[in-house]
Write a protein that holds these residues in place. Sequence first.
Motif, PDB file in Angstrom:
ATOM      1  N   GLU A 194     -38.406  63.999  -7.166  1.00  0.00           N
ATOM      2  CA  GLU A 194     -38.146  64.350  -8.611  1.00  0.00           C
ATOM      3  C   GLU A 194     -38.946  64.644  -9.740  1.00  0.00           C
ATOM      4  O   GLU A 194     -38.757  65.576 -10.894  1.00  0.00           O
ATOM      5  N   HIS A 249     -38.538  68.435  -9.469  1.00  0.00           N
ATOM      6  CA  HIS A 249     -37.435  68.682  -9.870  1.00  0.00           C
ATOM      7  C   HIS A 249     -37.461  69.471 -11.275  1.00  0.00           C
ATOM      8  O   HIS A 249     -37.530  70.422 -11.604  1.00  0.00           O
ATOM      9  N   SER A 270     -32.360  65.564 -12.437  1.00  0.00           N
ATOM     10  CA  SER A 270     -32.707  64.553 -11.768  1.00  0.00           C
ATOM     11  C   SER A 270     -33.311  63.187 -11.607  1.00  0.00           C
ATOM     12  O   SER A 270     -34.091  62.811 -11.146  1.00  0.00           O
TER      13      SER A 270
END
Length: 386
Positions: free
Chosen positions: A2, A5, A224
């Motif tokens: 994450e 992202h 995300s």
Amino acid sequence: MELLHILTYLSLAMVVSYAAVAPETYWKSVLPNTPMPKAVTDILHNDKSTDIQVGKGGVSVNAPGVNIGVGSGGVSVHAPGTNVGVGKGGSVSVHAPGTNVGVGKGGDASMHVHKPKPKPKPEGDCEKISVGEGGIIVRCHNKKKPVNVHVSPFSYKYAAKDDQLKDDPNVALFFVEKDMHQGNTMNLHFTKTTSPSSTFLPRKVADTIPFSSKKLPELYTRFSIKPNTEESESMKNTITECEDKGMEGEKKYCATSLEAMVDFSTSELGKKVQAVSTEVNARMRTPLQKYTIEEAKKLASDVAVACHKQNYPYAVFYCHKTTTTKAYIVSLVGEDGTKAKAVAVCHTDTAKWNPKHLAFRVLKIKPGTTPVCHFLPEDHVVWVPY
């Protein structure tokens, strides 16, 4: 994954807006005679967060294991398992385990993500997570129970929950003014930000990102972040507190960039201002311990703007102007020898605060009876005119 992202999204946003003025440059242009406080420089140059520099050639982003450099024609990113390359044609590609991002000549980006399945946690697994020194503690018990997010103790219209008295490290920061004298001892816990992606975005970038509770599903997708998690609930809590009306007589504003914080503070106080933050002379996070007051020095004005850092994917500050405050720089030394110059704020009129606010419950006093003081965590900023 994450974090990758989020870094990828922020990096691409920086590529699109490479012509934006760097936050440091803006500060120096507006406040040439005001040094940056450590809280600001730590966020701008935090080794644990993304370091974004904008120059004539484009953008450079640095983070642990992530290096994004800009050549004459584009951008390159190198990290363990991550590679982003930009050619002269303007295309961007990102390659990481399970991640691919491509940007064509038209500037459109596509991302393909194949996440490995996370290992399932046992039922009843509990986590206790500190999410930012904006005064928020998140406790996630298990999948069957809701995530519990505490409101910031630096927003004075909210009541404290019972478990906040035990779990919130900011409990130890509240005291009464008569206790602030040389030789007195206090049990204090100074905290600093640990969120690796919470860095300042240039205003040109931040202004393109929605900051609204109505856009939360879009924001979760953009960064995300899964709904009904500690991250999503903390994000929601930050936006909700920012959208709520302030108390009567208080002017509030949530700054989503350093430039916005500078503009709000100078619009309220003028450009002859001092910006200060708590500084603890320690490399590692300090424990709750006894500190002795060596000196307390009052700052010039009783009007101030206090800006409290919130928990968010990038740096957001909850700022509010008050005319019934006294600000101090307090020199302290801890039992373990740690030295600190802490910013303390004393509120002389608490009559309109929530009677169940954390300060009243900790100090066992009632609203409007005696000034309430508190030290500020290391990533908060107080602005005072001189």
